[in-house]
Design an enzyme around this catalytic site. Structure first.
Site, mmCIF file in Angstrom:
data_model
loop_
_atom_site.group_PDB
_atom_site.id
_atom_site.type_symbol
_atom_site.label_atom_id
_atom_site.label_comp_id
_atom_site.label_asym_id
_atom_site.label_seq_id
_atom_site.Cartn_x
_atom_site.Cartn_y
_atom_site.Cartn_z
ATOM 1 N N CYS A 82 0.844 -1.194 0.000
ATOM 2 C CA CYS A 82 0.000 0.000 0.000
ATOM 3 C C CYS A 82 0.878 1.242 0.000
ATOM 4 C CB CYS A 82 -0.899 -0.015 1.231
ATOM 5 S SG CYS A 82 -1.882 1.470 1.392
ATOM 6 N N CYS A 88 -1.971 6.777 6.194
ATOM 7 C CA CYS A 88 -3.262 6.303 6.702
ATOM 8 C C CYS A 88 -3.156 5.894 8.170
ATOM 9 C CB CYS A 88 -3.746 5.165 5.816
ATOM 10 S SG CYS A 88 -4.793 3.989 6.617
ATOM 11 N N CYS A 91 -2.176 0.579 9.048
ATOM 12 C CA CYS A 91 -1.235 -0.538 8.968
ATOM 13 C C CYS A 91 0.154 -0.104 9.424
ATOM 14 C CB CYS A 91 -1.152 -1.059 7.541
ATOM 15 S SG CYS A 91 -2.640 -1.901 7.017
ATOM 16 N N CYS A 169 -7.594 -0.690 -0.445
ATOM 17 C CA CYS A 169 -7.037 -1.031 0.862
ATOM 18 C C CYS A 169 -6.644 -2.502 0.804
ATOM 19 C CB CYS A 169 -8.061 -0.779 1.959
ATOM 20 S SG CYS A 169 -7.487 -1.409 3.546
ATOM 21 N N GLN A 293 -16.130 -11.153 14.524
ATOM 22 C CA GLN A 293 -14.680 -11.007 14.337
ATOM 23 C C GLN A 293 -14.391 -10.585 12.896
ATOM 24 O OE1 GLN A 293 -12.538 -11.231 16.763
ATOM 25 N NE2 GLN A 293 -13.472 -12.492 18.339
ATOM 26 N N TYR A 322 -19.546 -12.414 27.296
ATOM 27 C CA TYR A 322 -19.314 -11.488 26.177
ATOM 28 C C TYR A 322 -19.452 -12.285 24.876
ATOM 29 C CZ TYR A 322 -16.998 -9.120 30.100
ATOM 30 O OH TYR A 322 -16.687 -8.575 31.320
ATOM 31 N N GLU A 343 -24.511 -11.653 26.707
ATOM 32 C CA GLU A 343 -24.077 -10.588 25.806
ATOM 33 C C GLU A 343 -24.981 -9.381 26.065
ATOM 34 O OE1 GLU A 343 -21.866 -9.708 23.248
ATOM 35 O OE2 GLU A 343 -23.160 -7.954 23.033
ATOM 36 N N ASP A 391 -14.444 -13.302 26.685
ATOM 37 C CA ASP A 391 -13.966 -12.642 25.461
ATOM 38 C C ASP A 391 -14.433 -11.191 25.461
ATOM 39 O OD1 ASP A 391 -13.043 -12.007 22.962
ATOM 40 O OD2 ASP A 391 -14.425 -13.297 21.862
ATOM 41 N N CYS A 418 -8.369 -9.182 22.930
ATOM 42 C CA CYS A 418 -7.790 -8.420 21.818
ATOM 43 C C CYS A 418 -6.878 -7.324 22.349
ATOM 44 C CB CYS A 418 -8.891 -7.846 20.933
ATOM 45 S SG CYS A 418 -10.078 -6.870 21.833
HETATM 46 N N1 SAH Z 1 -17.213 -13.763 21.738
HETATM 47 C C1 SAH Z 1 -17.725 -12.994 20.633
HETATM 48 C C2 SAH Z 1 -17.751 -11.495 20.900
HETATM 49 C C3 SAH Z 1 -16.508 -10.877 21.423
HETATM 50 S S1 SAH Z 1 -16.446 -9.107 21.333
HETATM 51 C C4 SAH Z 1 -16.974 -13.318 19.372
HETATM 52 O O1 SAH Z 1 -15.927 -13.954 19.387
HETATM 53 O O2 SAH Z 1 -17.447 -12.930 18.286
HETATM 54 C C5 SAH Z 1 -17.002 -8.605 22.889
HETATM 55 C C6 SAH Z 1 -18.506 -8.618 23.045
HETATM 56 O O3 SAH Z 1 -18.794 -8.172 24.371
HETATM 57 C C7 SAH Z 1 -19.286 -7.717 22.122
HETATM 58 O O4 SAH Z 1 -20.284 -8.450 21.474
HETATM 59 C C8 SAH Z 1 -19.902 -6.667 23.052
HETATM 60 O O5 SAH Z 1 -21.167 -6.222 22.623
HETATM 61 C C9 SAH Z 1 -19.999 -7.424 24.347
HETATM 62 N N2 SAH Z 1 -20.028 -6.647 25.581
HETATM 63 C C10 SAH Z 1 -19.447 -5.454 25.834
HETATM 64 N N3 SAH Z 1 -19.645 -5.098 27.128
HETATM 65 C C11 SAH Z 1 -20.374 -6.092 27.703
HETATM 66 C C12 SAH Z 1 -20.880 -6.299 29.015
HETATM 67 N N4 SAH Z 1 -20.682 -5.410 29.973
HETATM 68 N N5 SAH Z 1 -21.568 -7.435 29.253
HETATM 69 C C13 SAH Z 1 -21.786 -8.346 28.262
HETATM 70 N N6 SAH Z 1 -21.319 -8.192 27.011
HETATM 71 C C14 SAH Z 1 -20.629 -7.090 26.720
#
Ligand code: SAH
Length: 464
Positions: A82, A88, A91, A169, A293, A322, A343, A391, A418
């Site tokens: 790129c 930008c 990256c 991109c 993701q 999550y 969630e 997560d 992450c």
């Molecule tokens: N495990 C899923 C999502 C991970 S991202 C995957 O792999 O696709 C993190 C997620 O946490 C998001 O969907 C977000 O909406 C949610 N989240 C954020 N704050 C939260 C909370 N306080 N309680 C429950 N979920 C939450």
């Protein structure tokens, strides 16, 4: 300015220009350049590189500079695909060879554990992609207009709201480019005005495109400042005629002065309002507000590592905190007795429930709630859980949630993160009760400084 920029003439070699050496890469992916005791952050410079740099600006006590000329070049430096990767800012690592990127990410995880958790750990080698380009399935771009009335779109220049126009991109699904080009062209003929943040007027704020990896489905969400959309149906008809690969179009209205891209109100203008994608053999429904993701190839690798770390036998009650659209929970459901998933985003929970039904998955219960409050209640009720998947978003989990997990006393915690700094913080908090067994970095975001990590933690004492 690139590494092979011209040598500065004597007249501009003033005290803003200095000689320095890059000794490290910062948390934000910038080169840490030292000139004696002074430290500067410079984009696109890698450890071992030396040369002349020019001071640009200072922010919050940190000094930033740009490269004037490099005298010593890292053996890991490569020609980026790129042309605008420096401008930008998305990256940070396109100029770094892919093996060097992976090793940098592994070290970054290790360093965060050393610094934040005071734990000396050796993460496994970072798992990378065979072809680390065009992987992103989610593309979101702000729009602007040049002085000839042409629409353009791109990325915000780092730390600003100035749009750097982007033609191609190299990390995004290539289907997006054609659609964005069509929106630019049609937008002009339909007199669509981009939203002007400073003046609080205009119409089109962002375009969000989501592509399915394994199904011929593409979602386009037009994020608009106002609800009233002149020639709405003709615009959508023309767009779909030009790009028949689009399977659904959404208008999302965001009238707030905010950096958050999506507003709360939306309507479906074409198609079902969602797309579907296959992940680990399960078909998931994804709507615009749900988290999914961004790298579908590496998501399968990530989940496989997470499931391996959970060591499921088929007998366990698993908690998926999550849970987004229920991906980890549903993949795990094939290997355990039952799953409880929590969630906070209602649209994601609705997607999860529909996907479970459509896939005949009936051992997962989905709850829409704050993960911490939900777990505190579960702990009060002394519910039984064998394995917890965590997560959370970048900010990590919180102490209420982690305390509740400790009370629930699961045998194992699989923490998918992450952000290695919040992961390190949370693992340190759990450390008294849960031993960190392994850290597996996964390269979900090639060419950027971000890294995903799977941490496996096991209960130190089996009784309690
Ligand atoms: N495990 C899923 C999502 C991970 S991202 C995957 O792999 O696709 C993190 C997620 O946490 C998001 O969907 C977000 O909406 C949610 N989240 C954020 N704050 C939260 C909370 N306080 N309680 C429950 N979920 C939450």
């Amino acid at each position: 300015m690139s590494a092979n920029s011209k040598k500065p003439s004597k007249s501009n070699t003033n005290d803003r220009v200095f000689h320095g050496k890059c000794v490290d890469i910062s948390h934000e992916g910038k080169g840490v350049v030292k000139d004696g005791k002074d430290v500067y952050f410079v984009a696109g410079v890698f450890p071992g590189e030396e040369g002349e740099f020019e001071f640009s600006y200072a922010r919050a006590g940190a000094k930033f500079a740009k490269t004037v000329r490099l005298e010593t070049v890292s053996k890991d430096r490569v020609q980026p695909r790129c042309k605008i990767c420096s401008a930008c800012g998305g990256c940070a690592f396109q100029q770094l060879s892919y093996p060097a990127q992976l090793e940098y990410k592994r070290k970054k995880v290790q360093e965060q554990f050393r610094k934040i958790a005071k734990m000396d750990v050796e993460p496994l080698p970072c798992l990378g992609m065979e072809d680390p380009y065009f992987y992103r399935n989610k593309i979101q771009m702000p729009f602007g207009k040049d002085n000839r009335g042409n629409l353009y779109c791109g990325f915000y220049k780092e730390g600003t709201h100035v749009i750097v126009p982007v033609d191609t991109c190299f990390i995004e699904d290539q289907r997006a480019k054609k659609i964005l080009d069509a929106i630019k062209r049609l937008g002009k003929s339909f007199h669509i005005e981009p939203y002007m943040e400073d003046e609080g007027r205009g119409f089109l704020r962002h375009v969000l495109i989501r592509t399915s990896k394994h199904k011929p489905e593409v979602m386009v969400a037009l994020v608009t400042y106002k609800d009233a959309f002149p020639s709405r149906s003709n615009f959508v008809k023309a767009l779909v005629r030009e790009c028949p690969e689009i399977t659904t179009v959404i208008q999302n209205v965001n009238s707030r002065k905010t950096n958050v891209i999506l507003g709360s109100f939306e309507r479906t203008l074409y198609g079902p309002g969602y797309i579907e994608d296959l992940l680990c053999g399960i078909c998931f429904r994804i709507s615009s507000k749900s988290f999914y993701q961004v790298n579908p190839v590496m998501t399968e690798v990530l989940y496989q590592k997470a499931i391996e770390a959970a060591k499921l036998t088929g007998e366990e009650t698993v908690f998926d905190a999550y849970s987004g659209i229920g991906t980890i929970g549903m993949v795990a459901s094939k290997h355990c007795k039952d799953v409880i998933a929590v969630e906070i985003v209602p649209e994601a929970v609705a997607d999860a429930r529909r996907s479970a039904k459509a896939n005949g998955v009936n051992n997962v219960s989905f709850y829409c709630d704050d993960a911490s409050s939900f777990m505190v209640r579960m702990a009060e009720k002394k519910q039984h859980v064998d394995v917890v998947f965590l997560d959370p978003p970048r900010k990590g989990s919180d102490q209420r949630c982690l305390d509740a997990i400790c009370k629930l006393n699961p045998l194992r915690i699989v923490y998918v993160s992450c952000d290695p700094s919040t992961l390190a913080r949370d693992c340190a908090y759990l450390n008294k009760k849960y031993r960190l067994e392994s850290l597996q970095p996964v390269d979900m975001f090639p060419h950027t400084m971000h890294v995903e990590t799977v941490a496996m933690l096991t209960l130190r004492e089996l009784k309690k």
